[in-house]
Write a protein that holds these residues in place. Structure first.
Motif, PDB file in Angstrom:
ATOM      1  N   HIS A   1     -34.444  12.602  57.449  1.00 54.57           N
ATOM      2  CA  HIS A   1     -34.812  12.235  56.075  1.00 54.57           C
ATOM      3  C   HIS A   1     -34.871  10.715  55.947  1.00 54.57           C
ATOM      4  CE1 HIS A   1     -34.406  16.272  54.187  1.00 54.57           C
ATOM      5  NE2 HIS A   1     -33.594  16.475  55.222  1.00 54.57           N
ATOM      6  N   LYS A   2     -35.866  10.223  55.213  1.00 47.57           N
ATOM      7  CA  LYS A   2     -36.023   8.777  55.029  1.00 47.57           C
ATOM      8  C   LYS A   2     -34.822   8.161  54.329  1.00 47.57           C
ATOM      9  CE  LYS A   2     -41.080   8.719  54.949  1.00 47.57           C
ATOM     10  NZ  LYS A   2     -42.295   8.381  54.163  1.00 47.57           N
ATOM     11  N   ASN A   3     -34.185   8.937  53.444  1.00 47.32           N
ATOM     12  CA  ASN A   3     -33.062   8.399  52.668  1.00 47.32           C
ATOM     13  C   ASN A   3     -31.704   8.707  53.292  1.00 47.32           C
ATOM     14  OD1 ASN A   3     -33.279  11.159  52.094  1.00 47.32           O
ATOM     15  ND2 ASN A   3     -32.395  10.925  50.045  1.00 47.32           N
ATOM     16  N   ALA A   4     -31.704   9.113  54.566  1.00 47.08           N
ATOM     17  CA  ALA A   4     -30.434   9.444  55.222  1.00 47.08           C
ATOM     18  C   ALA A   4     -29.565   8.196  55.368  1.00 47.08           C
ATOM     19  CB  ALA A   4     -30.704  10.056  56.590  1.00 47.08           C
ATOM     20  N   LEU A   5     -28.305   8.324  54.995  1.00 47.53           N
ATOM     21  CA  LEU A   5     -27.343   7.243  55.181  1.00 47.53           C
ATOM     22  C   LEU A   5     -26.781   7.261  56.592  1.00 47.53           C
ATOM     23  CD1 LEU A   5     -25.306   7.664  51.857  1.00 47.53           C
ATOM     24  CD2 LEU A   5     -27.291   6.193  52.271  1.00 47.53           C
ATOM     25  N   ALA A   6     -26.667   8.453  57.151  1.00 44.93           N
ATOM     26  CA  ALA A   6     -26.149   8.655  58.502  1.00 44.93           C
ATOM     27  C   ALA A   6     -26.430  10.093  58.901  1.00 44.93           C
ATOM     28  CB  ALA A   6     -24.646   8.373  58.553  1.00 44.93           C
ATOM     29  N   TYR A   7     -26.270  10.367  60.184  1.00 45.23           N
ATOM     30  CA  TYR A   7     -26.454  11.728  60.698  1.00 45.23           C
ATOM     31  C   TYR A   7     -25.162  12.210  61.358  1.00 45.23           C
ATOM     32  CZ  TYR A   7     -31.454  11.286  59.882  1.00 45.23           C
ATOM     33  OH  TYR A   7     -32.670  11.124  59.289  1.00 45.23           O
ATOM     34  N   VAL A   8     -24.845  13.478  61.145  1.00 45.54           N
ATOM     35  CA  VAL A   8     -23.733  14.108  61.849  1.00 45.54           C
ATOM     36  C   VAL A   8     -24.261  14.509  63.222  1.00 45.54           C
ATOM     37  CG1 VAL A   8     -22.043  15.972  61.869  1.00 45.54           C
ATOM     38  CG2 VAL A   8     -22.769  14.978  59.690  1.00 45.54           C
ATOM     39  N   THR A   9     -23.760  13.859  64.259  1.00 41.99           N
ATOM     40  CA  THR A   9     -24.270  14.111  65.607  1.00 41.99           C
ATOM     41  C   THR A   9     -23.254  14.812  66.510  1.00 41.99           C
ATOM     42  OG1 THR A   9     -23.656  11.829  66.156  1.00 41.99           O
ATOM     43  CG2 THR A   9     -25.945  12.243  65.583  1.00 41.99           C
ATOM     44  N   GLY A  10     -22.100  15.101  65.961  1.00 42.12           N
ATOM     45  CA  GLY A  10     -21.100  15.844  66.715  1.00 42.12           C
ATOM     46  C   GLY A  10     -19.941  16.235  65.825  1.00 42.12           C
ATOM     47  N   PHE A  11     -19.304  17.338  66.159  1.00 46.05           N
ATOM     48  CA  PHE A  11     -18.113  17.737  65.414  1.00 46.05           C
ATOM     49  C   PHE A  11     -17.211  18.569  66.316  1.00 46.05           C
ATOM     50  CE2 PHE A  11     -21.357  20.946  64.474  1.00 46.05           C
ATOM     51  CZ  PHE A  11     -20.708  22.122  64.832  1.00 46.05           C
ATOM     52  N   GLY A  12     -15.944  18.537  66.010  1.00 51.41           N
ATOM     53  CA  GLY A  12     -14.985  19.311  66.773  1.00 51.41           C
ATOM     54  C   GLY A  12     -13.815  19.724  65.917  1.00 51.41           C
ATOM     55  N   TYR A  13     -13.091  20.732  66.372  1.00 51.40           N
ATOM     56  CA  TYR A  13     -11.948  21.236  65.615  1.00 51.40           C
ATOM     57  C   TYR A  13     -10.979  21.896  66.585  1.00 51.40           C
ATOM     58  CZ  TYR A  13     -15.135  25.176  66.054  1.00 51.40           C
ATOM     59  OH  TYR A  13     -16.004  26.112  66.563  1.00 51.40           O
ATOM     60  N   ALA A  14      -9.712  21.873  66.237  1.00 50.14           N
ATOM     61  CA  ALA A  14      -8.688  22.477  67.093  1.00 50.14           C
ATOM     62  C   ALA A  14      -7.391  22.583  66.309  1.00 50.14           C
ATOM     63  CB  ALA A  14      -8.470  21.645  68.354  1.00 50.14           C
ATOM     64  N   THR A  15      -6.483  23.418  66.807  1.00 52.11           N
ATOM     65  CA  THR A  15      -5.185  23.597  66.175  1.00 52.11           C
ATOM     66  C   THR A  15      -4.091  23.451  67.219  1.00 52.11           C
ATOM     67  OG1 THR A  15      -6.136  25.135  64.569  1.00 52.11           O
ATOM     68  CG2 THR A  15      -3.744  25.148  64.799  1.00 52.11           C
ATOM     69  N   ASP A  16      -3.056  22.688  66.870  1.00 55.75           N
ATOM     70  CA  ASP A  16      -1.941  22.488  67.788  1.00 55.75           C
ATOM     71  C   ASP A  16      -1.069  23.738  67.913  1.00 55.75           C
ATOM     72  OD1 ASP A  16      -1.748  20.203  69.263  1.00 55.75           O
ATOM     73  OD2 ASP A  16      -0.828  19.008  67.687  1.00 55.75           O
ATOM     74  N   ASP A  17      -0.419  23.860  69.052  1.00 54.23           N
ATOM     75  CA  ASP A  17       0.588  24.892  69.267  1.00 54.23           C
ATOM     76  C   ASP A  17       1.921  24.297  68.810  1.00 54.23           C
ATOM     77  OD1 ASP A  17       2.106  27.027  70.023  1.00 54.23           O
ATOM     78  OD2 ASP A  17       1.936  26.674  72.184  1.00 54.23           O
ATOM     79  N   LEU A  18       2.323  24.602  67.588  1.00 55.22           N
ATOM     80  CA  LEU A  18       3.435  23.900  66.950  1.00 55.22           C
ATOM     81  C   LEU A  18       4.783  24.550  67.200  1.00 55.22           C
ATOM     82  CD1 LEU A  18       1.833  23.090  63.492  1.00 55.22           C
ATOM     83  CD2 LEU A  18       1.860  21.709  65.558  1.00 55.22           C
ATOM     84  N   LYS A  19       5.809  23.700  67.200  1.00 57.62           N
ATOM     85  CA  LYS A  19       7.185  24.176  67.272  1.00 57.62           C
ATOM     86  C   LYS A  19       7.725  24.448  65.870  1.00 57.62           C
ATOM     87  CE  LYS A  19       7.093  23.590  71.691  1.00 57.62           C
ATOM     88  NZ  LYS A  19       6.952  24.760  72.584  1.00 57.62           N
ATOM     89  N   HIS A  20       7.181  23.749  64.873  1.00 54.58           N
ATOM     90  CA  HIS A  20       7.524  24.027  63.475  1.00 54.58           C
ATOM     91  C   HIS A  20       6.297  23.732  62.621  1.00 54.58           C
ATOM     92  CE1 HIS A  20       8.075  19.663  62.855  1.00 54.58           C
ATOM     93  NE2 HIS A  20       8.697  19.690  64.029  1.00 54.58           N
ATOM     94  N   SER A  21       6.368  23.940  61.311  1.00 56.81           N
ATOM     95  CA  SER A  21       5.162  24.056  60.493  1.00 56.81           C
ATOM     96  C   SER A  21       4.570  22.759  59.979  1.00 56.81           C
ATOM     97  CB  SER A  21       5.456  24.962  59.287  1.00 56.81           C
ATOM     98  OG  SER A  21       6.505  24.404  58.500  1.00 56.81           O
ATOM     99  N   ILE A  22       5.213  21.596  60.237  1.00 60.81           N
ATOM    100  CA  ILE A  22       4.685  20.393  59.602  1.00 60.81           C
ATOM    101  C   ILE A  22       4.213  19.324  60.569  1.00 60.81           C
ATOM    102  CG2 ILE A  22       6.121  20.721  57.561  1.00 60.81           C
ATOM    103  CD1 ILE A  22       7.872  18.399  58.647  1.00 60.81           C
ATOM    104  N   SER A  23       4.486  19.438  61.838  1.00 58.43           N
ATOM    105  CA  SER A  23       4.245  18.316  62.741  1.00 58.43           C
ATOM    106  C   SER A  23       3.096  18.605  63.693  1.00 58.43           C
ATOM    107  CB  SER A  23       5.519  18.001  63.533  1.00 58.43           C
ATOM    108  OG  SER A  23       5.377  16.830  64.278  1.00 58.43           O
TER     109      SER A  23
END
Length: 412
Positions: A266-288
């Motif tokens: 798009h001509k009016n694009a401010l930026a493009y999302v060119t990559g994304f990632g996600y993951a979840t830690d294996d936690l010992k407790h619920s906040i860290s």
């Protein structure tokens, strides 16, 4: 990325201001927006809206009877969303909405529950005005959208998860445009007390003692331990990204930030999302998170799988101002990038931690740095690896439960 995802507009409503010029001007100012305010019966460090923005919220609340019973988290979202659509030039109603919040209608829920404890009764609109879906629903009603309306809470990575959801809908061909973001109004006595209970909040007493010690060292005289006597020193209650700090220094802020996503170039694009990632830690407790933030290592590697590490110029870190949170994310960045680190920054020293809105405020900061070709660092941290240009910026967010998201933005 299957197809380019353009960010054609971004707007925010926070202590930084509400216009692009206001926000950028604040980022250029090395002073923090964090101040001491009475929250409940105690003085606490917080980043609050300016008086002008607070008045604007009240004007919206009083503009129609249907807005009078809404929580600030909803009103902030409406005001930011209106601006985002205006700047994107969206004149039709064919767009989806996904707005997240870590805690939702915090103030209103606490107010209604207090009334229930005192009287055994609740106001008629208590349930519909405190549900988590309340924010997206009211924004959709205000903007007259005809697309899907989604809400969720994934704690402090909520806004970036909203962006991921918007991308998924666009890539699947189920929508043409998506408004995504986060909104939070957490400056209540109960919410701040929860952060103090976790022992992660900035301590007034410790901060003022540090200020006094600094003053003595500079002026060789005996000052009273009051911050107004050391106003010549820059005032940083939140030491986000200061890896040498010995005290947790997280501070809460409030606000909303929204982005308009569209498929393709798009001509009016401010930026493009060119990559994304996600993951979840294996936690010992619920906040860290783990000591080397394995969730961030995984989310960053996923986001960067189609780009050379040398091409990443800046990482906008989550960096909440806690000892472990800041250090573990920094270690994760070292693990991913090795010795040749990008420039590192965060905005929480300036505006506090806005929970569910924080990720989108980081996106806004990244876009502004790319537009202005100027790095906004942390005033009390020396940048060791300056780059000549800002073309690709990686943005991180993580919340309780270790749910990390990393988004790579590239200059349009």
């Amino acid at each position: 990325m299957k197809n380019p995802i353009a960010i054609t507009s971004i707007a925010s409503f926070s202590p930084l201001g509400k216009t692009t010029n206001e926000v950028w001007k604040e980022y250029l100012n090395p002073r923090t927006l964090i101040v001491e305010k009475k929250i409940g019966v105690n003085l606490n460090f917080v980043a609050r809206l300016s008086d002008d923005l607070t008045t604007e919220v009240q004007l919206l609340r009083n503009s129609e009877s249907k807005y009078k019973s809404l929580d600030n988290s909803v009103l902030y979202a409406i005001l930011a969303s209106r601006e985002a659509l205006k700047h994107a030039g969206w004149n039709d109603s064919k767009f989806g909405i996904n707005i997240g919040s870590s805690r939702g209608a915090t103030h209103l829920f606490e107010k209604n529950y207090k009334e229930f404890l005192e009287s055994g009764k609740v106001a008629t609109l208590t349930s519909p005005t405190t549900t988590l879906g309340n924010i997206s629903t009211w924004v959709a009603q205000d903007l007259k959208s005809k697309g899907p309306e989604l809400s969720h809470s994934i704690t402090c990575s909520t806004a970036l998860h909203a962006l991921l959801n918007g991308i998924a809908w666009l890539q699947a061909g189920m929508a043409e445009k998506f408004l995504v973001g986060g909104s939070e109004a957490p400056l209540t006595a109960f919410t701040v007390a929860q952060m103090h209970a976790l022992k992660i909040y900035a301590s007034n007493e410790a901060f003022h003692q540090a200020q006094c010690d600094n003053f003595k060292g500079r002026h060789k005289q005996e000052p009273q331990c009051q911050s107004e006597l050391v106003e010549d020193l820059l005032y940083y209650p939140c030491r986000a990204l200061d890896l040498g700090k010995t005290k947790n220094s997280m501070v809460l802020g409030e606000g909303a930030a929204m982005a308009c996503l569209e498929l393709g170039k798009h001509k009016n694009a401010l930026a493009y999302v060119t990559g994304f990632g996600y993951a979840t830690d294996d936690l010992k407790h619920s906040i860290s998170i783990t000591d080397e933030a394995e969730c961030f290592q995984k989310s960053m590697k996923m986001a960067l799988q189609n780009v050379s590490l040398e091409e990443v110029d800046v990482v906008v870190m989550h960096a909440p101002g806690t000892i472990k949170g800041d250090k573990s994310e920094y270690k994760a960045i070292q693990k991913v990038f090795g010795k040749n680190l990008p420039m590192l920054t965060t905005n929480k020293w300036k505006v506090g931690h806005t929970f569910g809105a924080s990720g989108m405020l980081n996106i806004e900061m990244a876009i502004l740095m790319m537009q202005q070709q100027q790095f906004i660092g942390v005033p009390f941290v020396t940048e060791e690896n300056p780059r000549k240009a800002i073309r690709n910026v990686l943005i991180n967010a993580v919340g309780f439960g270790g749910n990390a998201v990393s988004v790579l933005l590239s200059k349009s």
